[in-house]
Scaffold this motif. Structure first.
Motif, PDB file in Angstrom:
ATOM      1  N   ALA A  50       0.840  -1.202   0.000  1.00 32.75           N
ATOM      2  CA  ALA A  50       0.000   0.000   0.000  1.00 32.75           C
ATOM      3  C   ALA A  50       0.870   1.245   0.000  1.00 32.75           C
ATOM      4  CB  ALA A  50      -0.924   0.006   1.221  1.00 32.75           C
ATOM      5  N   PHE A  51       0.291   2.335  -0.506  1.00 35.89           N
ATOM      6  CA  PHE A  51       0.944   3.639  -0.363  1.00 35.89           C
ATOM      7  C   PHE A  51      -0.112   4.692  -0.080  1.00 35.89           C
ATOM      8  CE2 PHE A  51      -0.013   3.882  -4.923  1.00 35.89           C
ATOM      9  CZ  PHE A  51      -0.317   5.220  -5.139  1.00 35.89           C
ATOM     10  N   ASP A  52       0.336   5.747   0.599  1.00 37.66           N
ATOM     11  CA  ASP A  52      -0.535   6.878   0.928  1.00 37.66           C
ATOM     12  C   ASP A  52      -0.638   7.757  -0.306  1.00 37.66           C
ATOM     13  OD1 ASP A  52      -1.699   9.249   1.891  1.00 37.66           O
ATOM     14  OD2 ASP A  52      -0.776   9.010   3.865  1.00 37.66           O
ATOM     15  N   THR A  53      -1.858   7.956  -0.806  1.00 32.24           N
ATOM     16  CA  THR A  53      -2.028   8.763  -2.022  1.00 32.24           C
ATOM     17  C   THR A  53      -1.818  10.248  -1.774  1.00 32.24           C
ATOM     18  OG1 THR A  53      -4.408   9.090  -1.681  1.00 32.24           O
ATOM     19  CG2 THR A  53      -3.715   7.097  -2.891  1.00 32.24           C
ATOM     20  N   GLY A  54      -1.833  10.660  -0.510  1.00 30.74           N
ATOM     21  CA  GLY A  54      -1.750  12.090  -0.211  1.00 30.74           C
ATOM     22  C   GLY A  54      -3.084  12.796  -0.328  1.00 30.74           C
ATOM     23  N   LEU A  55      -4.136  12.055  -0.660  1.00 31.81           N
ATOM     24  CA  LEU A  55      -5.476  12.625  -0.794  1.00 31.81           C
ATOM     25  C   LEU A  55      -6.277  12.371   0.474  1.00 31.81           C
ATOM     26  CD1 LEU A  55      -6.209  11.416  -4.438  1.00 31.81           C
ATOM     27  CD2 LEU A  55      -5.436  13.683  -3.714  1.00 31.81           C
ATOM     28  N   LEU A  56      -7.276  13.224   0.696  1.00 35.47           N
ATOM     29  CA  LEU A  56      -8.126  13.109   1.874  1.00 35.47           C
ATOM     30  C   LEU A  56      -9.581  12.970   1.461  1.00 35.47           C
ATOM     31  CD1 LEU A  56      -6.622  15.980   4.099  1.00 35.47           C
ATOM     32  CD2 LEU A  56      -6.066  13.533   4.191  1.00 35.47           C
ATOM     33  N   THR A  57     -10.350  12.262   2.278  1.00 36.76           N
ATOM     34  CA  THR A  57     -11.792  12.199   2.085  1.00 36.76           C
ATOM     35  C   THR A  57     -12.395  13.529   2.525  1.00 36.76           C
ATOM     36  OG1 THR A  57     -12.354  11.434   4.314  1.00 36.76           O
ATOM     37  CG2 THR A  57     -11.705   9.749   2.687  1.00 36.76           C
ATOM     38  N   PRO A  58     -13.674  13.773   2.253  1.00 36.81           N
ATOM     39  CA  PRO A  58     -14.305  15.003   2.757  1.00 36.81           C
ATOM     40  C   PRO A  58     -14.259  15.125   4.274  1.00 36.81           C
ATOM     41  CG  PRO A  58     -15.659  14.025   1.041  1.00 36.81           C
ATOM     42  CD  PRO A  58     -14.582  13.023   1.360  1.00 36.81           C
ATOM     43  N   PHE A  59     -13.978  14.002   4.969  1.00 34.70           N
ATOM     44  CA  PHE A  59     -13.932  14.002   6.429  1.00 34.70           C
ATOM     45  C   PHE A  59     -12.502  14.091   6.960  1.00 34.70           C
ATOM     46  CE2 PHE A  59     -17.374  11.239   4.859  1.00 34.70           C
ATOM     47  CZ  PHE A  59     -18.442  12.069   5.143  1.00 34.70           C
ATOM     48  N   GLY A  60     -11.527  14.307   6.049  1.00 35.56           N
ATOM     49  CA  GLY A  60     -10.145  14.461   6.467  1.00 35.56           C
ATOM     50  C   GLY A  60      -9.393  13.169   6.686  1.00 35.56           C
ATOM     51  N   GLU A  61      -9.914  12.040   6.179  1.00 35.01           N
ATOM     52  CA  GLU A  61      -9.244  10.750   6.338  1.00 35.01           C
ATOM     53  C   GLU A  61      -8.268  10.512   5.190  1.00 35.01           C
ATOM     54  OE1 GLU A  61     -12.739   7.937   8.026  1.00 35.01           O
ATOM     55  OE2 GLU A  61     -13.165   8.995   6.158  1.00 35.01           O
ATOM     56  N   ASP A  62      -7.107   9.940   5.508  1.00 33.62           N
ATOM     57  CA  ASP A  62      -6.122   9.599   4.492  1.00 33.62           C
ATOM     58  C   ASP A  62      -6.644   8.477   3.598  1.00 33.62           C
ATOM     59  OD1 ASP A  62      -3.983  11.342   5.364  1.00 33.62           O
ATOM     60  OD2 ASP A  62      -3.784  10.014   7.096  1.00 33.62           O
ATOM     61  N   VAL A  63      -6.368   8.585   2.306  1.00 30.36           N
ATOM     62  CA  VAL A  63      -6.780   7.565   1.339  1.00 30.36           C
ATOM     63  C   VAL A  63      -5.545   6.791   0.885  1.00 30.36           C
ATOM     64  CG1 VAL A  63      -7.830   7.127  -0.910  1.00 30.36           C
ATOM     65  CG2 VAL A  63      -8.748   8.921   0.570  1.00 30.36           C
ATOM     66  N   TYR A  64      -5.608   5.464   0.995  1.00 32.00           N
ATOM     67  CA  TYR A  64      -4.485   4.599   0.638  1.00 32.00           C
ATOM     68  C   TYR A  64      -4.828   3.771  -0.599  1.00 32.00           C
ATOM     69  CZ  TYR A  64      -3.058   5.691   5.413  1.00 32.00           C
ATOM     70  OH  TYR A  64      -2.718   6.349   6.569  1.00 32.00           O
ATOM     71  N   ALA A  65      -3.829   3.553  -1.450  1.00 28.34           N
ATOM     72  CA  ALA A  65      -3.959   2.608  -2.560  1.00 28.34           C
ATOM     73  C   ALA A  65      -3.463   1.260  -2.074  1.00 28.34           C
ATOM     74  CB  ALA A  65      -3.139   3.077  -3.757  1.00 28.34           C
ATOM     75  N   VAL A  66      -4.261   0.211  -2.292  1.00 30.45           N
ATOM     76  CA  VAL A  66      -3.962  -1.107  -1.742  1.00 30.45           C
ATOM     77  C   VAL A  66      -3.757  -2.104  -2.883  1.00 30.45           C
ATOM     78  CG1 VAL A  66      -4.724  -2.933  -0.179  1.00 30.45           C
ATOM     79  CG2 VAL A  66      -5.380  -0.552   0.271  1.00 30.45           C
ATOM     80  N   PHE A  67      -2.690  -2.909  -2.786  1.00 39.69           N
ATOM     81  CA  PHE A  67      -2.324  -3.868  -3.823  1.00 39.69           C
ATOM     82  C   PHE A  67      -2.238  -5.282  -3.249  1.00 39.69           C
ATOM     83  CE2 PHE A  67      -0.622   0.238  -4.836  1.00 39.69           C
ATOM     84  CZ  PHE A  67      -0.764   0.379  -6.206  1.00 39.69           C
ATOM     85  N   SER A  68      -2.445  -6.257  -4.114  1.00 38.54           N
ATOM     86  CA  SER A  68      -2.247  -7.661  -3.752  1.00 38.54           C
ATOM     87  C   SER A  68      -1.313  -8.302  -4.781  1.00 38.54           C
ATOM     88  CB  SER A  68      -3.586  -8.404  -3.701  1.00 38.54           C
ATOM     89  OG  SER A  68      -4.219  -8.376  -4.967  1.00 38.54           O
ATOM     90  N   PRO A  69      -0.666  -9.419  -4.442  1.00 41.01           N
ATOM     91  CA  PRO A  69       0.279 -10.054  -5.369  1.00 41.01           C
ATOM     92  C   PRO A  69      -0.399 -10.446  -6.674  1.00 41.01           C
ATOM     93  CG  PRO A  69       0.514 -10.965  -3.167  1.00 41.01           C
ATOM     94  CD  PRO A  69      -0.724 -10.122  -3.149  1.00 41.01           C
ATOM     95  N   ASN A  70       0.365 -10.380  -7.745  1.00 39.32           N
ATOM     96  CA  ASN A  70      -0.147 -10.694  -9.073  1.00 39.32           C
ATOM     97  C   ASN A  70       0.747 -11.740  -9.730  1.00 39.32           C
ATOM     98  OD1 ASN A  70      -1.932 -10.181 -11.359  1.00 39.32           O
ATOM     99  ND2 ASN A  70      -0.136  -9.267 -12.339  1.00 39.32           N
ATOM    100  N   VAL A  71       0.141 -12.641 -10.478  1.00 43.53           N
ATOM    101  CA  VAL A  71       0.894 -13.657 -11.207  1.00 43.53           C
ATOM    102  C   VAL A  71       1.295 -13.079 -12.563  1.00 43.53           C
ATOM    103  CG1 VAL A  71       0.827 -15.961 -12.231  1.00 43.53           C
ATOM    104  CG2 VAL A  71      -0.345 -15.519 -10.050  1.00 43.53           C
TER     105      VAL A  71
END
Length: 281
Positions: A50-71
């Motif tokens: 995961a990484f922090d996108t630097g973006l916030l929700t309208p409520f001020g929460e951090d938004v993360y991009a989440v990844f899973s392993p790929n073949v």
């Protein structure tokens, strides 16, 4: 998920196949930066990243991009975006990572934000009036080329009917015609130098004038300044300035206002007023 912002380039989403071009560019450069800064968090068992996108929700929460392993050749696939602890992805995030990833950072010194006084300004006119000539405002080009019938003809005939822009071949032909006329070349170079010098003086008087931007190709910061080439007080494009090791500012790139906005948005949500449409300086 995120607080409302201007994420489309002009014309996107209006009969166009793509949308959110500014957001795509933001996420691409942000990902490049967090990889460079080693701020992509990976689970110990390799089940999640995961990484922090630097973006916030309208409520001020951090938004993360989440990844899973790929073949396959690409090691990870994007599962989606989440806030910590919310929903299935958010729950996996906090259950798997001992520490949440940190956002990208860009600003490390005052020179990254403020135009320093007393610095020499050098423009790469060969580049600005060469392959980048098509980025200059059409009205500015028409006025500057008025005394050159050949260059004026190339400008009129080189506009692509679909995009309304000068095609790549037309830009090359126009650049050759300008460089073939030394007096025309010098006149246009002086106009660019004068407009950039004035903008730099204004930016030195008000730190809010310059817009910090990040160049992922070199990993360095740039300062974007508004250029008023057609009407005094109305920005119609931007000059990208690089602070050289010598202390001089080098201007080697012209950006359209939408492109300048996208580049500046990577660094900060707070934007200089001239990057907003129809702003008079």
């Amino acid at each position: 998920m995120v607080a409302p912002e201007r994420w489309n380039f002009p014309g996107e989403g209006v009969g166009a196949p793509s949308r959110y071009g500014v957001l795509r560019e933001y996420l691409t450069v942000t990902f490049h930066r967090v990889v460079e800064q080693d701020r992509v968090a990976t689970a110990a068992d390799g089940s999640l990243a995961a990484f922090d996108t630097g973006l916030l929700t309208p409520f001020g929460e951090d938004v993360y991009a989440v990844f899973s392993p790929n073949v396959g050749d690409i090691a990870w696939k994007l599962d989606g975006f989440a806030t910590a602890g919310s929903g299935e992805l958010g729950a996996r995030l906090v259950a798997t990572l001992p520490d949440l990833p940190q956002p990208a950072s860009y600003l490390e010194r005052v020179e990254d934000v403020v135009c320093q006084p007393g610095r020499m300004l050098i423009l790469d006119t060969a580049a600005l009036l060469g392959e980048q000539v098509g980025r200059l405002p059409r009205a500015f080009l028409a006025d500057q080329l008025a005394d050159s019938p050949e260059a004026s003809r190339l400008l009129r005939e080189g506009v692509d009917a679909g995009s309304g822009r000068l095609g790549r071949g037309a830009c090359r032909d126009l650049a050759r015609a300008i460089k073939a006329d030394p007096s025309l070349y010098r006149r246009m170079a002086r106009a660019l130098q004068d407009a950039t010098s004035l903008s730099l003086r204004l930016a030195q008087a008000s730190f809010r004038m310059a817009a910090p931007a990040f160049d992922p190709a070199t990993g360095t910061m740039r300062l974007l300044l508004p250029l008023c080439l057609v009407d005094d007080g109305v920005a119609d494009c931007a000059m990208s300035l690089e602070l050289m090791p010598s202390g001089a500012y080098r201007g080697a790139a012209i950006l359209s206002l939408p492109r300048a906005y996208a580049c500046a948005r990577v660094v900060s949500r707070d934007q200089s007023a001239w990057l907003s449409p129809e702003i008079v300086l």
